[in-house]
Scaffold this motif. Structure first.
Motif, PDB file in Angstrom:
ATOM      1  N   GLN A   1      -6.076  -1.236 -11.382  1.00 32.58           N
ATOM      2  CA  GLN A   1      -7.290  -0.550 -10.930  1.00 32.58           C
ATOM      3  C   GLN A   1      -7.390  -0.573  -9.408  1.00 32.58           C
ATOM      4  O   GLN A   1      -7.880   0.387  -8.795  1.00 32.58           O
ATOM      5  CB  GLN A   1      -8.532  -1.207 -11.544  1.00 32.58           C
ATOM      6  N   GLU A   2      -6.920  -1.654  -8.791  1.00 23.81           N
ATOM      7  CA  GLU A   2      -7.000  -1.761  -7.338  1.00 23.81           C
ATOM      8  C   GLU A   2      -5.996  -0.859  -6.632  1.00 23.81           C
ATOM      9  O   GLU A   2      -6.322  -0.225  -5.625  1.00 23.81           O
ATOM     10  CB  GLU A   2      -6.766  -3.218  -6.912  1.00 23.81           C
ATOM     11  N   SER A   3      -4.758  -0.812  -7.126  1.00 22.48           N
ATOM     12  CA  SER A   3      -3.711  -0.151  -6.344  1.00 22.48           C
ATOM     13  C   SER A   3      -2.738   0.675  -7.158  1.00 22.48           C
ATOM     14  O   SER A   3      -1.824   1.269  -6.589  1.00 22.48           O
ATOM     15  CB  SER A   3      -2.901  -1.213  -5.593  1.00 22.48           C
ATOM     16  N   GLY A   4      -2.909   0.710  -8.481  1.00 22.83           N
ATOM     17  CA  GLY A   4      -1.900   1.372  -9.296  1.00 22.83           C
ATOM     18  C   GLY A   4      -0.583   0.619  -9.312  1.00 22.83           C
ATOM     19  O   GLY A   4       0.477   1.220  -9.509  1.00 22.83           O
ATOM     20  N   TRP A   5      -0.651  -0.725  -9.065  1.00 23.13           N
ATOM     21  CA  TRP A   5       0.538  -1.586  -9.006  1.00 23.13           C
ATOM     22  C   TRP A   5       1.417  -1.242  -7.799  1.00 23.13           C
ATOM     23  O   TRP A   5       2.620  -1.426  -7.816  1.00 23.13           O
ATOM     24  CB  TRP A   5       1.359  -1.507 -10.291  1.00 23.13           C
ATOM     25  N   ASN A   6       0.820  -0.777  -6.749  1.00 22.95           N
ATOM     26  CA  ASN A   6       1.569  -0.412  -5.536  1.00 22.95           C
ATOM     27  C   ASN A   6       1.404  -1.468  -4.459  1.00 22.95           C
ATOM     28  O   ASN A   6       0.316  -1.610  -3.884  1.00 22.95           O
ATOM     29  CB  ASN A   6       1.085   0.936  -4.993  1.00 22.95           C
ATOM     30  N   GLN A   7       2.448  -2.200  -4.192  1.00 18.88           N
ATOM     31  CA  GLN A   7       2.493  -3.044  -3.010  1.00 18.88           C
ATOM     32  C   GLN A   7       2.977  -2.238  -1.805  1.00 18.88           C
ATOM     33  O   GLN A   7       2.539  -2.454  -0.682  1.00 18.88           O
ATOM     34  CB  GLN A   7       3.437  -4.233  -3.234  1.00 18.88           C
ATOM     35  N   PHE A   8       3.876  -1.303  -2.092  1.00 22.77           N
ATOM     36  CA  PHE A   8       4.433  -0.441  -1.046  1.00 22.77           C
ATOM     37  C   PHE A   8       4.284   1.015  -1.459  1.00 22.77           C
ATOM     38  O   PHE A   8       4.148   1.336  -2.636  1.00 22.77           O
ATOM     39  CB  PHE A   8       5.916  -0.755  -0.816  1.00 22.77           C
ATOM     40  N   LYS A   9       4.344   1.899  -0.456  1.00 23.14           N
ATOM     41  CA  LYS A   9       4.283   3.333  -0.692  1.00 23.14           C
ATOM     42  C   LYS A   9       5.251   4.002   0.266  1.00 23.14           C
ATOM     43  O   LYS A   9       5.182   3.799   1.466  1.00 23.14           O
ATOM     44  CB  LYS A   9       2.856   3.834  -0.446  1.00 23.14           C
ATOM     45  N   ASP A  10       6.174   4.741  -0.304  1.00 22.07           N
ATOM     46  CA  ASP A  10       7.194   5.394   0.515  1.00 22.07           C
ATOM     47  C   ASP A  10       7.929   4.396   1.404  1.00 22.07           C
ATOM     48  O   ASP A  10       8.258   4.688   2.565  1.00 22.07           O
ATOM     49  CB  ASP A  10       6.568   6.490   1.383  1.00 22.07           C
ATOM     50  N   GLY A  11       8.156   3.189   0.823  1.00 16.91           N
ATOM     51  CA  GLY A  11       8.911   2.176   1.551  1.00 16.91           C
ATOM     52  C   GLY A  11       8.112   1.390   2.560  1.00 16.91           C
ATOM     53  O   GLY A  11       8.651   0.501   3.227  1.00 16.91           O
ATOM     54  N   GLN A  12       6.815   1.674   2.689  1.00 13.34           N
ATOM     55  CA  GLN A  12       5.965   0.993   3.662  1.00 13.34           C
ATOM     56  C   GLN A  12       4.839   0.242   2.942  1.00 13.34           C
ATOM     57  O   GLN A  12       4.444   0.602   1.843  1.00 13.34           O
ATOM     58  CB  GLN A  12       5.365   2.007   4.634  1.00 13.34           C
ATOM     59  N   PRO A  13       4.322  -0.825   3.547  1.00 10.19           N
ATOM     60  CA  PRO A  13       3.201  -1.542   2.935  1.00 10.19           C
ATOM     61  C   PRO A  13       2.034  -0.598   2.666  1.00 10.19           C
ATOM     62  O   PRO A  13       1.685   0.228   3.523  1.00 10.19           O
ATOM     63  CB  PRO A  13       2.827  -2.597   3.980  1.00 10.19           C
ATOM     64  N   TYR A  14       1.458  -0.723   1.471  1.00  7.15           N
ATOM     65  CA  TYR A  14       0.318   0.123   1.144  1.00  7.15           C
ATOM     66  C   TYR A  14      -0.968  -0.521   1.659  1.00  7.15           C
ATOM     67  O   TYR A  14      -1.324  -1.637   1.274  1.00  7.15           O
ATOM     68  CB  TYR A  14       0.226   0.341  -0.367  1.00  7.15           C
ATOM     69  N   VAL A  15      -1.653   0.196   2.544  1.00 11.73           N
ATOM     70  CA  VAL A  15      -2.953  -0.232   3.056  1.00 11.73           C
ATOM     71  C   VAL A  15      -3.923   0.919   2.835  1.00 11.73           C
ATOM     72  O   VAL A  15      -3.719   2.028   3.328  1.00 11.73           O
ATOM     73  CB  VAL A  15      -2.896  -0.597   4.548  1.00 11.73           C
ATOM     74  N   ALA A  16      -4.974   0.663   2.070  1.00 12.14           N
ATOM     75  CA  ALA A  16      -5.939   1.702   1.726  1.00 12.14           C
ATOM     76  C   ALA A  16      -6.838   2.023   2.915  1.00 12.14           C
ATOM     77  O   ALA A  16      -6.944   1.237   3.862  1.00 12.14           O
ATOM     78  CB  ALA A  16      -6.775   1.244   0.539  1.00 12.14           C
ATOM     79  N   PRO A  17      -7.518   3.161   2.882  1.00 12.45           N
ATOM     80  CA  PRO A  17      -8.413   3.539   3.994  1.00 12.45           C
ATOM     81  C   PRO A  17      -9.492   2.508   4.295  1.00 12.45           C
ATOM     82  O   PRO A  17      -9.940   2.408   5.433  1.00 12.45           O
ATOM     83  CB  PRO A  17      -9.022   4.855   3.502  1.00 12.45           C
ATOM     84  N   ASP A  18      -9.937   1.746   3.268  1.00 15.21           N
ATOM     85  CA  ASP A  18     -10.980   0.753   3.528  1.00 15.21           C
ATOM     86  C   ASP A  18     -10.421  -0.571   4.018  1.00 15.21           C
ATOM     87  O   ASP A  18     -11.164  -1.534   4.194  1.00 15.21           O
ATOM     88  CB  ASP A  18     -11.840   0.542   2.285  1.00 15.21           C
ATOM     89  N   GLY A  19      -9.094  -0.655   4.218  1.00 12.88           N
ATOM     90  CA  GLY A  19      -8.473  -1.864   4.736  1.00 12.88           C
ATOM     91  C   GLY A  19      -7.879  -2.775   3.688  1.00 12.88           C
ATOM     92  O   GLY A  19      -7.257  -3.781   4.014  1.00 12.88           O
ATOM     93  N   GLY A  20      -8.053  -2.451   2.402  1.00 11.96           N
ATOM     94  CA  GLY A  20      -7.461  -3.255   1.341  1.00 11.96           C
ATOM     95  C   GLY A  20      -5.940  -3.226   1.421  1.00 11.96           C
ATOM     96  O   GLY A  20      -5.338  -2.168   1.621  1.00 11.96           O
ATOM     97  N   ILE A  21      -5.320  -4.380   1.252  1.00  6.40           N
ATOM     98  CA  ILE A  21      -3.886  -4.502   1.467  1.00  6.40           C
ATOM     99  C   ILE A  21      -3.153  -4.769   0.159  1.00  6.40           C
ATOM    100  O   ILE A  21      -3.500  -5.682  -0.585  1.00  6.40           O
ATOM    101  CB  ILE A  21      -3.576  -5.641   2.458  1.00  6.40           C
ATOM    102  N   GLY A  22      -2.143  -3.970  -0.100  1.00  3.79           N
ATOM    103  CA  GLY A  22      -1.174  -4.251  -1.145  1.00  3.79           C
ATOM    104  C   GLY A  22      -1.692  -4.135  -2.557  1.00  3.79           C
ATOM    105  O   GLY A  22      -2.739  -3.537  -2.837  1.00  3.79           O
ATOM    106  N   ILE A  23      -0.943  -4.725  -3.449  1.00  2.00           N
ATOM    107  CA  ILE A  23      -1.168  -4.549  -4.887  1.00  2.00           C
ATOM    108  C   ILE A  23      -2.534  -5.039  -5.332  1.00  2.00           C
ATOM    109  O   ILE A  23      -3.163  -4.443  -6.205  1.00  2.00           O
ATOM    110  CB  ILE A  23      -0.037  -5.236  -5.684  1.00  2.00           C
ATOM    111  N   MET A  24      -3.044  -6.106  -4.727  1.00  2.00           N
ATOM    112  CA  MET A  24      -4.346  -6.651  -5.112  1.00  2.00           C
ATOM    113  C   MET A  24      -5.456  -6.211  -4.164  1.00  2.00           C
ATOM    114  O   MET A  24      -6.595  -6.635  -4.317  1.00  2.00           O
ATOM    115  CB  MET A  24      -4.301  -8.185  -5.177  1.00  2.00           C
TER     116      MET A  24
END
Length: 610
Positions: A62-85
């Motif tokens: 629910q938080e990230s779709g199980w995405n720690q990375f996106k397109d080979g880069q760390p996934y950081v959401a627009p609100d600042g949430g980092i990674g898979i959790m």
């Protein structure tokens, strides 16, 4: 700081590239874990923190779709949430590791979730006994993980008090039910919320304030984690379940149940295995919902197979061994995992001296183990060593259990040995009664020449401190009659054929009886409440398993049900349905108590609205 939840459709779309990271580590490409690897990482981290993996895996999705990375880069959401959790706003964690190390990110998120559950940053409402293995127990911790804010109120912010389906935790459990664990029927969560349970702070923080700190929900409406089944657990399959040759739905089917049919199976291995669909060529993007695990089980026809955890419901556990002595050890290991200060020993070849022993063993918090006449079986010796008791109570005289057994007990380090025995079985029962530390105002009277009635009432007697005394059919032995005078009432276990009205004419009695041993057992269970939704099941044709299991049944606030090996008698069947039993401990092997499949079929007939 409140972290706004992503809508479900947006979370799902993370798999298909609709988002790009708000920030990146720019120069370095990171290897994106497969869904199989992510499932394994989340499961093992959750179990290490005593969090149900279902909760951890759904939260990460629910938080990230199980995405720690996106397109080979760390996934950081627009609100600042980092990674898979989507960890954010916590200076305790290294931001670079949160971005680059999926294990670190998972552990950080689960640490925060665990702290919410334990009320580290503010007490949350609890459910029943707040069992961590119950999925619904995490409802408020999930809410708090996203934020204790008005929009996460379980009820809409209106006077009608209707359920707020848009609350983060409500969408969480809907996702778990509809996508991850189809068929669990876990949504909506059956909390009895009322508008007065909550207050709202309004501007500027819009905080949610809990006015009620505890909720009680019937156990049968709750769901336990499916990642902690253990060897010899009895599980009930889903309707029309498939049993596979390997732990994947892509492997050969060994059995497909017809529509409307379920089957009770026994877990064979001590732990689960992960889904192996990836080894069968299934593309990784089709693996994202295969985050359940598989168990190797024994089917009713004796063959082994694999079945998915999402198809299984816990029905009970089989406590058994190769012999009656080994079964007693298995029962002891189940009920006294951390040892015991005392043990009670009974002769394994016959029942008379041990019939009255359950209330004493219960009050001593001691397992009942079986012995031979002149020596302790090896399995009993090994169990006594594991328990490290200081005291032992031997039921019966030296004709039943010789002094050599006392010598062996001393060699095992037991310093206090008490022998409770008389010239007859009636005197032995009296002696046991006199040594009970605490006695209630009632006593139980049972026929001393057979075992079923005494054992059927033994857990209830033990739980209430009622000694079990023995009698002949037409005459109560004088020494027993004298003891009975000290009690305000006598509970008579058995019909007129085993204990006559003449024998008890001078006593204040309540009789429990049926057409046979199973009818008497049913009458006892129906009329004497133990308050548990589980029962212990043992053969009604031999004494040993019921004898040693009765102490554990009392410890678990449970009744003992007697049955033939392969069929449940009608009085017991009716009682199970009336009492709404849905969990069972099976005492003994399948050859002596093989009714788990029949019990499993009965579960769906239970009307919980009665």
């Amino acid at each position: 700081m409140f972290k706004k939840a992503l809508p479900f459709l947006l979370v799902s779309s993370l798999f298909f590239g609709f988002f790009s990271p708000a920030t990146s580590m720019a120069e370095e490409d990171y290897e994106i874990p497969t869904y199989y690897e992510t499932n394994k990482l989340l499961t093992e981290a959750a179990l290490a923190k005593n969090i149900p993996p279902e909760i951890a895996k759904t939260l990460a999705y629910q938080e990230s779709g199980w995405n720690q990375f996106k397109d080979g880069q760390p996934y950081v959401a627009p609100d600042g949430g980092i990674g898979i959790m989507q960890v954010t706003n916590d200076d305790r964690f290294d931001e670079n590791l949160l971005k680059t190390d999926i294990k670190y990110n998972i552990n950080a998120g689960l640490q925060k979730l665990d702290e919410k559950f334990r009320g580290v940053d503010g007490k949350l409402p609890t459910l029943n006994n707040n069992d961590r293995d119950i999925l619904e127990s995490w409802y408020f911790a999930i809410l708090a993980y996203n934020g204790r804010v008005e929009e996460n109120s379980p009820l809409k912010l209106t006077t009608d008090g209707s359920r707020n389906a848009e609350a983060y935790q409500e969408k969480f459990f809907k996702l778990m039910n509809d996508s991850f664990y189809i068929g669990m029927d876990i949504h909506p969560i059956p909390f009895d919320f009322k508008p007065e349970d909550f207050e709202y702070s309004g501007e500027p923080d819009h905080l949610l304030i809990f006015k009620k700190d505890h909720y009680e929900i019937p156990e049968h409406l709750l769901h336990k984690t499916e990642h902690k089944f253990t060897q010899n657990d009895i599980l009930l399959s889903a309707d029309s379940a498939n049993f596979r040759e390997a732990p994947t739905s892509l492997s050969k089917s060994l059995k497909d149940l017809p529509s409307g049919e379920r089957e009770a199976v026994r877990v064979l291995d001590t732990s689960f295995v992960y889904d192996q669909s990836n080894k069968y060529g299934l593309a990784d993007d089709k693996m994202r919902f295969r985050q359940y695990v598989w168990y190797k089980v024994e089917m009713q026809d004796g063959r082994t197979a694999y079945t998915a955890s999402s198809d299984l419901t816990h029905l009970g556990k089989r406590l058994y061994g190769k012999t009656r002595y080994d079964t007693a050890v298995s029962i002891s290991q189940e009920g006294w995992k951390d040892g015991a200060d005392a043990v009670v020993l009974a002769y394994g070849g016959d029942f008379p001296d041990a019939l009255a022993g359950t209330p004493l063993a219960y009050q001593l918090d001691a397992p009942m183990l079986l012995t031979g006449v002149s020596s302790l079986p090896d399995s009993t010796k090994a169990e006594i060593k594991r328990l490290t008791p200081k005291a032992a109570y031997i039921l019966g005289g030296t004709g039943a259990i010789s002094k050599n057994v006392e010598t062996e007990l001393k060699q095992l380090g037991i310093t206090e040995i008490n022998r409770l025995g008389g010239k007859t079985r009636f005197e032995t029962a009296n002696e046991i009664a006199m040594h009970m530390p605490n006695k209630g105002d009632k006593a139980v009277l049972a026929y001393g020449r057979n075992f079923p009635d005494a054992l059927a009432i033994a857990p209830y007697a033990a739980k209430n401190g009622y000694p079990i005394l023995l009698t002949e059919t037409n005459t109560i032995p004088a020494e027993t009659a004298n003891i009975l005078n000290d009690f305000s009432q006598t509970l008579v276990a058995g019909g007129y054929g085993v204990i006559s009205d003449n024998a008890i004419a001078n006593l204040n009695t309540v009789r429990f009886r049926g057409a046979d041993r199973f009818g008497t057992n049913a009458d006892i269970v129906r009329k004497l409440d133990m308050g548990s939704e589980q029962a212990f099941v043992a053969t009604g044709y031999n004494f040993a398993d019921a004898l040693t299991g009765a102490v554990l049944a009392a410890k678990k606030n449970s009744h003992l049900l007697l049955t033939p090996p392969t069929v449940i008698k009608d009085p017991i069947k009716t009682t199970i349905l009336e009492k709404n039993y849905d969990h069972f401990q099976f005492l003994g092997g399948k050859s002596v108590v093989g009714v788990e499949n029949e019990l499993g079929k009965m579960i769906k007939e239970i009307d919980y609205e009665k």
